[in-house]
Scaffold this motif. Structure first.
Motif, short mmCIF file in Angstrom:
data_model
loop_
_atom_site.label_atom_id
_atom_site.label_comp_id
_atom_site.label_asym_id
_atom_site.label_seq_id
_atom_site.Cartn_x
_atom_site.Cartn_y
_atom_site.Cartn_z
N GLN A 109 0.83 5.37 0.75
CA GLN A 109 0.07 6.38 1.47
C GLN A 109 0.78 7.73 1.40
N ALA A 119 -5.73 8.44 2.45
CA ALA A 119 -5.94 7.03 2.74
C ALA A 119 -4.95 6.19 1.94
N PRO A 120 -4.57 5.04 2.47
CA PRO A 120 -3.69 4.14 1.72
C PRO A 120 -4.34 3.69 0.42
N TYR A 166 0.84 -1.19 0.00
CA TYR A 166 0.00 0.00 0.00
C TYR A 166 0.88 1.25 0.00
#
Lengths: 110, 119
Positions: free
Chosen positions: A40, A45-46, A38
């Motif tokens: 970020q 938000a991721p 992920y």
């Protein structure tokens, strides 16, 4: 369940390649091909970048690639760009039917 | 377009309760597991728990840090997932993200809801 281990920071110049490692155990990273990554950006938000070790969701540039060897997974960013500067987290499914995230890596584009 | 919108965050005293909601749209909510992930100020991501779809019994799993205090539920008729948080501690202060769990990845995320536990 302890967090997966990632380097705190990685840096590179535009156009270079960098690799972020994610080390777990045989009960998580090493036991399943369920590692995801992920991205970020600050205050955001991721965003899913890689799933099931090496698969890219639609829309993610092919500069991002994933791999795994034993208990360590890796995310490689090739042709580093300014917009790649962000925090990156790995995640893995575990033998306890839970999930665990990595400690996070700050990527800096020099 | 998949959208997840969290609500219900705010300031709460230690020991009290709070319920977060996650309203989903843009996909067949009942077909997916839903998960909550939190991030303390300036810290990394921490998985909180997830709820399976009705097909898999709507069973739940939780991180050790919240097990017994937090409960995840869902209302497929309204496309809403809930996170009930009881016996809150100061260390529960975080931005709470609702995520869709597809296979074993968190493929869509909400914008997050800040929960501050303080007296």
């Amino acid at each position: 369940q302890s967090a997966l281990t990632q380097p705190a920071s990685v840096s590179g110049s535009p156009g270079q390649s960098i690799t972020i490692s994610c080390t777990g155990t045989g009960s998580d990273v090493g036991g399943y091909n369920y590692v995801s990554w992920y991205q970020q950006h600050p205050g955001k938000a991721p965003k899913l970048m890689i799933y099931e070790v090496y698969n890219r969701p639609s829309g993610v540039p092919d500069r991002f690639s994933g791999s795994k060897s034993g208990n360590t997974a890796s995310l490689t960013i090739s042709g580093l760009q300014a917009e790649d500067e962000a925090d990156y987290y790995c995640s893995s499914y575990t033998s306890s039917t839970t999930y665990v995230f990595g400690t996070g890596t700050k990527v800096t584009v020099l | 377009e998949v959208q997840l919108v969290e609500s219900g965050g705010g300031l709460v005293q230690p020991g009290r309760s709070l319920r977060l909601s996650c309203t989903a749209s843009g996909f067949t909510f009942g077909d997916y597991a839903m998960s909550w992930v939190r991030q303390a100020p300036g810290k990394g991501l921490e998985w909180v728990g997830f709820i399976r779809s009705k097909t898999y019994g709507e069973t739940t799993e939780y991180a050790a840090s919240v097990k017994g205090r937090f409960t995840i539920s869902r209302d497929d008729s309204k496309s809403i997932a809930y996170l009930q948080m009881n016996s809150l501690k100061t260390e529960d202060t975080a931005v709470y993200y609702c995520t869709r769990l597809a296979a074993a990845q968190f493929d869509y995320w909400g914008q997050g809801s800040l929960v501050t536990v303080s007296s």
